[in-house]
Design a protein around this motif. Structure first.
Motif, PDB file in Angstrom:
ATOM      1  N   PHE A 163     -15.049  39.575 -38.028  1.00 23.96           N
ATOM      2  CA  PHE A 163     -13.719  38.949 -38.115  1.00 23.96           C
ATOM      3  C   PHE A 163     -12.671  39.751 -38.185  1.00 23.96           C
ATOM      4  O   PHE A 163     -11.662  39.542 -37.595  1.00 23.96           O
ATOM      5  CB  PHE A 163     -14.108  37.899 -39.166  1.00 23.96           C
ATOM      6  CG  PHE A 163     -12.620  37.192 -39.513  1.00 23.96           C
ATOM      7  CD1 PHE A 163     -12.353  36.085 -38.579  1.00 23.96           C
ATOM      8  CD2 PHE A 163     -11.760  37.493 -40.426  1.00 23.96           C
ATOM      9  CE1 PHE A 163     -11.290  35.375 -38.999  1.00 23.96           C
ATOM     10  CE2 PHE A 163     -10.788  37.077 -40.979  1.00 23.96           C
ATOM     11  CZ  PHE A 163     -10.330  35.936 -40.059  1.00 23.96           C
ATOM     12  N   ALA A 167      -9.306  40.381 -36.186  1.00 24.07           N
ATOM     13  CA  ALA A 167      -7.983  40.009 -36.977  1.00 24.07           C
ATOM     14  C   ALA A 167      -7.105  40.904 -36.752  1.00 24.07           C
ATOM     15  O   ALA A 167      -5.889  40.837 -36.565  1.00 24.07           O
ATOM     16  CB  ALA A 167      -8.229  39.657 -38.321  1.00 24.07           C
ATOM     17  N   VAL A 170      -5.529  41.152 -33.287  1.00 24.95           N
ATOM     18  CA  VAL A 170      -4.383  39.952 -33.142  1.00 24.95           C
ATOM     19  C   VAL A 170      -3.195  40.586 -33.854  1.00 24.95           C
ATOM     20  O   VAL A 170      -1.992  40.442 -33.623  1.00 24.95           O
ATOM     21  CB  VAL A 170      -4.838  38.678 -33.719  1.00 24.95           C
ATOM     22  CG1 VAL A 170      -3.757  37.882 -34.239  1.00 24.95           C
ATOM     23  CG2 VAL A 170      -6.016  37.764 -32.890  1.00 24.95           C
ATOM     24  N   MET A 171      -3.323  41.198 -35.051  1.00 25.97           N
ATOM     25  CA  MET A 171      -2.169  41.585 -35.962  1.00 25.97           C
ATOM     26  C   MET A 171      -1.503  42.953 -35.174  1.00 25.97           C
ATOM     27  O   MET A 171      -0.368  42.857 -35.141  1.00 25.97           O
ATOM     28  CB  MET A 171      -2.760  42.228 -37.165  1.00 25.97           C
ATOM     29  CG  MET A 171      -2.980  41.099 -38.217  1.00 25.97           C
ATOM     30  SD  MET A 171      -3.936  41.767 -39.650  1.00 25.97           S
ATOM     31  CE  MET A 171      -2.518  42.560 -40.691  1.00 25.97           C
ATOM     32  N   VAL A 210       0.127  39.363 -25.195  1.00 29.52           N
ATOM     33  CA  VAL A 210      -0.324  38.031 -25.717  1.00 29.52           C
ATOM     34  C   VAL A 210      -1.445  37.525 -24.872  1.00 29.52           C
ATOM     35  O   VAL A 210      -2.741  37.162 -25.230  1.00 29.52           O
ATOM     36  CB  VAL A 210       0.702  36.732 -25.727  1.00 29.52           C
ATOM     37  CG1 VAL A 210       0.352  35.509 -26.182  1.00 29.52           C
ATOM     38  CG2 VAL A 210       1.841  37.208 -26.904  1.00 29.52           C
ATOM     39  N   LEU A 214      -5.224  37.036 -25.835  1.00 30.55           N
ATOM     40  CA  LEU A 214      -6.075  35.630 -25.601  1.00 30.55           C
ATOM     41  C   LEU A 214      -7.291  35.829 -24.727  1.00 30.55           C
ATOM     42  O   LEU A 214      -8.409  35.222 -25.246  1.00 30.55           O
ATOM     43  CB  LEU A 214      -5.134  34.617 -24.659  1.00 30.55           C
ATOM     44  CG  LEU A 214      -4.106  34.001 -25.715  1.00 30.55           C
ATOM     45  CD1 LEU A 214      -3.090  33.249 -24.827  1.00 30.55           C
ATOM     46  CD2 LEU A 214      -4.489  33.149 -26.918  1.00 30.55           C
ATOM     47  N   GLY A 217      -9.962  37.510 -27.278  1.00 32.23           N
ATOM     48  CA  GLY A 217     -10.284  36.544 -28.314  1.00 32.23           C
ATOM     49  C   GLY A 217     -11.393  35.541 -27.557  1.00 32.23           C
ATOM     50  O   GLY A 217     -12.338  35.275 -28.184  1.00 32.23           O
TER      51      GLY A 217
ATOM     52  N   PHE B 163     -11.010  26.659 -29.499  1.00 34.86           N
ATOM     53  CA  PHE B 163     -10.442  28.202 -29.166  1.00 34.86           C
ATOM     54  C   PHE B 163      -8.912  28.043 -29.102  1.00 34.86           C
ATOM     55  O   PHE B 163      -8.181  28.534 -29.523  1.00 34.86           O
ATOM     56  CB  PHE B 163     -11.003  28.630 -27.992  1.00 34.86           C
ATOM     57  CG  PHE B 163     -10.600  29.854 -27.630  1.00 34.86           C
ATOM     58  CD1 PHE B 163     -10.687  31.164 -28.499  1.00 34.86           C
ATOM     59  CD2 PHE B 163      -9.529  30.032 -26.748  1.00 34.86           C
ATOM     60  CE1 PHE B 163     -10.050  32.486 -27.986  1.00 34.86           C
ATOM     61  CE2 PHE B 163      -8.872  31.161 -26.491  1.00 34.86           C
ATOM     62  CZ  PHE B 163      -9.243  32.527 -27.047  1.00 34.86           C
ATOM     63  N   LEU B 214      -4.686  34.205 -41.236  1.00 29.86           N
ATOM     64  CA  LEU B 214      -5.812  35.026 -41.423  1.00 29.86           C
ATOM     65  C   LEU B 214      -6.966  34.254 -42.405  1.00 29.86           C
ATOM     66  O   LEU B 214      -7.720  33.859 -42.085  1.00 29.86           O
ATOM     67  CB  LEU B 214      -5.653  36.313 -42.163  1.00 29.86           C
ATOM     68  CG  LEU B 214      -4.914  37.290 -41.592  1.00 29.86           C
ATOM     69  CD1 LEU B 214      -4.636  38.508 -42.552  1.00 29.86           C
ATOM     70  CD2 LEU B 214      -5.845  37.874 -40.298  1.00 29.86           C
TER      71      LEU B 214
END
Lengths: 252, 252
Positions: A163, A167, A170-171, A210, A214, A217, B163, B214
């Motif tokens: 996880f 994360a 993404v950050m 982005v 995606l 992800g 998603f 988060l």
């Protein structure tokens, strides 16, 4: 005919991995073009050219390499897990080195130009991301490459590690977008609203980042792209399943 | 004693839901304080006060309400799924209305102040997010509330819907951070680097939004917080499992 759905799924996976690499590489190239062509190029001399090394290193290290380091588990899902782990750790190490060079570049530039550090949301997010990234790398090393932790602890930590990895990616993407906006407003605020080529190029870079996030992800969370379970490996670590009920990792 | 782990997990879940609500509400309040106290308050008259409605509506609608709409599936996991679906759809509708008001506010302000639209990365990300959010809501309505699609189609679409929901929440948080940075640089660029109260408050707002994202991400992806499977409901829809192998949703 029974085999057609998994084959379709494998083809979709391969296609999406290809798309992710095009998006990631295009982001790195676009950052290079932006800094090289529009912002005066690169140098290590305390000038704005030293600042320009910062975005390139961060997009290459914390976004592209970090993303690919995560992806290796899915791409090489038939290779022995030990080798994939090693590759995962090495690419993350490269990402870490690249990110530290990027951080040094911006702090060095700030010192030379007498610009205060750490006042913007971009810097707060970036510093948090880098510290957590270092922590995640050290924890991963201790838990999974040189397993000093018990099998139960490792199995409990694995979903947290997975996880946190996603994360952090993404950050990193989010922090990059903040950096793009800051750089544009600091440099071309009067012309940005006139759809000047530099502004459009930097916006496109943001959208590519982005999209990279995606696609990564999607590849990382989609059930059928998961590494198939291997009973021998399961004795050492358990995938995505939290074993907080006190059970052993061999009996999920 | 056997029951202690699930009880611990339920306590952790309840605690994290509480934390998420504190983070979400604090974000909305901080946006209100920022716009109300530092940026001159609210009005619907084409002035900067009309612009101030934009951040408040977006944080309340696209971040807080969207997050809570997603969360209801985990919080009310013992309620009949039909009721939870309805609540999920209604909160999303509120989020959608709030977001549209926020969009109208900023376009109206731009028109009055003769500021061009849609040139910034923030606007590109924001418009993309809102369009995809509308699409996601309409698709959700068609597939799950008024099921015009076949059971197989619904089961195939569910993981995509899940998603995309989480991705849209992340995109909303990211776009909000871009908006915070833009607003700060447009208004307090000369003093931002002096750690002025407005700058610090807005940075803290950004960090709260990241933490909200988060915690929500963790609650939504953690295995043991999932809605327990219900055979009757499974006939209608399947949770998180992609059934692309041609199987029926009743035989996952």
């Amino acid at each position: 005919m029974e085999d057609s759905a998994p084959r379709r799924s494998r083809a979709a996976f391969a296609g999406l991995v290809g798309v992710s690499q095009v998006l990631g590489l295009a982001s790195v190239v676009l950052t290079g073009v932006w800094m090289g062509h529009f912002r005066g190029g690169f140098a290590w001399n305390g000038s704005k050219q030293e600042f320009n090394i910062h975005p390139l290193c961060m997009v290459l290290g914390l976004v592209f390499l970090q993303g690919d380091a995560i992806l290796v588990y899915r791409v090489f899902h038939n290779e022995p897990k030990k080798n994939v782990k090693l590759l995962h750790g090495i690419i993350h190490l490269l990402a870490l080195i690249m990110s530290i060079v990027g951080f040094v570049a911006v702090f060095d530039y700030h010192r030379a130009a007498k610009i205060p550090d750490m006042y913007s949301l971009h810097s707060w997010c970036g510093m948090t991301t880098l510290i957590l990234f270092c922590l995640q790398w050290v924890m991963g090393l201790m838990f999974f490459l040189f397993p000093v932790a018990s099998a139960w602890l490792r199995a409990s930590y694995l979903p947290v590690h997975v996880f946190c990895g996603l994360a952090l990616l993404v950050m990193s993407v989010g922090t990059s977008l903040l950096g793009i906006t800051e750089t544009l407003l600091f440099n071309i605020m009067p012309t940005y609203s006139k759809f000047t080529p530099e502004g459009v190029l930097a916006n496109v870079l943001g959208i590519l980042l982005v999209c990279f996030g995606l696609v990564l992800g999607h590849l990382m969370t989609r059930e059928e792209y998961r590494r198939p379970p291997n009973p021998e490996e399961e004795a050492l670590s358990v995938h995505f399943k939290t074993l907080t009920d006190g059970g052993s990792p061999t009996t999920p």
